[in-house]
Design a protein around this motif. Structure first.
Motif, PDB file in Angstrom:
ATOM      1  N   PRO A  66       0.591  -1.058   0.533  1.00 47.55           N
ATOM      2  CA  PRO A  66       0.167  -0.092   0.125  1.00 47.55           C
ATOM      3  C   PRO A  66       0.661   1.291   0.181  1.00 47.55           C
ATOM      4  O   PRO A  66       1.878   1.386   0.509  1.00 47.55           O
ATOM      5  N   GLU A  67       0.581   1.931  -0.941  1.00 44.48           N
ATOM      6  CA  GLU A  67       1.492   3.407  -1.319  1.00 44.48           C
ATOM      7  C   GLU A  67       1.503   3.897   0.642  1.00 44.48           C
ATOM      8  O   GLU A  67       3.206   4.266   0.800  1.00 44.48           O
ATOM      9  N   GLU A  68       0.527   4.140   1.309  1.00 43.12           N
ATOM     10  CA  GLU A  68       1.429   4.433   2.354  1.00 43.12           C
ATOM     11  C   GLU A  68       1.567   4.244   3.701  1.00 43.12           C
ATOM     12  O   GLU A  68       2.587   4.952   4.259  1.00 43.12           O
ATOM     13  N   SER A  69       2.145   2.884   2.773  1.00 45.53           N
ATOM     14  CA  SER A  69       3.423   2.256   3.704  1.00 45.53           C
ATOM     15  C   SER A  69       5.004   1.725   3.557  1.00 45.53           C
ATOM     16  O   SER A  69       5.336   1.084   4.058  1.00 45.53           O
ATOM     17  N   ARG A  70       4.496   2.258   2.195  1.00 49.55           N
ATOM     18  CA  ARG A  70       5.860   1.834   1.528  1.00 49.55           C
ATOM     19  C   ARG A  70       7.793   2.693   1.940  1.00 49.55           C
ATOM     20  O   ARG A  70       7.831   1.567   2.656  1.00 49.55           O
ATOM     21  N   ALA A  71       7.353   3.322   2.585  1.00 51.34           N
ATOM     22  CA  ALA A  71       8.434   4.399   3.106  1.00 51.34           C
ATOM     23  C   ALA A  71       9.023   2.856   4.232  1.00 51.34           C
ATOM     24  O   ALA A  71       9.841   3.040   4.892  1.00 51.34           O
ATOM     25  N   ASN A  72       8.044   2.321   5.263  1.00 51.84           N
ATOM     26  CA  ASN A  72       8.710   1.523   6.139  1.00 51.84           C
ATOM     27  C   ASN A  72       8.149  -0.238   6.164  1.00 51.84           C
ATOM     28  O   ASN A  72       8.620  -0.909   7.038  1.00 51.84           O
ATOM     29  N   CYS A  73       8.617  -0.505   4.868  1.00 56.95           N
ATOM     30  CA  CYS A  73       8.237  -1.841   5.067  1.00 56.95           C
ATOM     31  C   CYS A  73       9.414  -2.763   4.983  1.00 56.95           C
ATOM     32  O   CYS A  73      10.224  -1.895   4.268  1.00 56.95           O
ATOM     33  N   LYS A  74      10.065  -3.952   5.079  1.00 59.53           N
ATOM     34  CA  LYS A  74      11.409  -4.369   5.134  1.00 59.53           C
ATOM     35  C   LYS A  74      10.748  -5.128   3.805  1.00 59.53           C
ATOM     36  O   LYS A  74       9.805  -5.862   3.220  1.00 59.53           O
TER      37      LYS A  74
END
Length: 226
Positions: A66-74
């Motif tokens: 999801p776009e709003e979660s990409r910054a902190n995905c492993k």
């Protein structure tokens, strides 16, 4: 009488001229529109680059999240050297599995971190040489024995396609599309009210009903090309 005839002739000439002008305008606009579209396509084609670095693997894999979660995905997966590694650490609820650069086409996935033991078990069994049915049966038995768990409602997002070039500005992989999975272990068509096959291209349906791997499949219709 002569004036009346002249008036009729003059009116006919005006109608003829107006009709010719409208036809000319339409026929001239069509080629211009087509040329503009073709130029845009060529420009976009020139922007595409191969996914040939670890950075590109990470960037394109994150498109599955999801776009709003990409910054902190492993992000995990095979690097360009062929080693299965953690490509990037993360701190939220998602794990992203990058595309395997050694395989044809593109396939990245994003799933809830609580699914990692199940996913990792599958990778281990495949590495041992087990085929699809063997992996399925082993994990089914381990789920029934309580050794493995799939949280009800855990999600999997798949970003896939036949091509392996991407736009470095948008990070979109050429012609790739999304598919969504919602895991519901042991669910059936009767317990969910969902059919066992889709009624339309984007209709949700239940796959592997009655098994540990029962899940809702959702395949959105691809967006129209601008």
């Amino acid at each position: 009488m002569k004036l009346h005839i002249l008036a009729i002739v003059f009116t006919g000439i005006l109608i003829s001229c107006n009709s010719s002008d409208k036809t000319a305008t339409v026929s001239e606009e069509s080629p211009k529109t087509e040329t503009k579209f073709d130029n845009k396509s060529s420009a976009n084609d020139k922007q595409l680059k191969p996914i040939d670095t670890d950075e590109a693997l990470i960037a394109t894999a994150l498109m599955a999240a999801p776009e709003e979660s990409r910054a902190n995905c492993k992000v995990i997966g095979y690097n360009m050297a062929g080693e299965f590694v953690t490509l990037r650490e993360g701190a939220n609820q998602f794990i992203v599995l990058a595309d395997d650069p050694k395989k044809d086409g593109f396939n990245a996935a994003c799933y809830h971190k609580d699914l990692e033991p199940f996913m990792a078990r599958g990778r281990t069994l495949k590495a041992e040489g087990k085929n699809y049915k063997e992996v399925f049966d082993i994990r089914e038995a381990e789920m029934k024995a309580g050794k493995l768990k799939i949280p009800n409602g855990a999600t999997l997002h798949i970003y896939y396609g036949k091509k392996t070039t991407y736009d470095p500005e948008t990070l979109k992989v050429e012609d790739a599309r999304l598919r969504y999975v919602v895991y519901m272990p042991w669910a059936t068509a009767e317990s969910t009210g969902l059919p066992e096959k889709p009624y339309a291209a984007n209709h949700p349906w239940i796959m592997n009903p009655g098994t540990h791997r029962a899940h809702i499949m959702i395949s959105p219709v691809p967006e129209d090309i601008d």
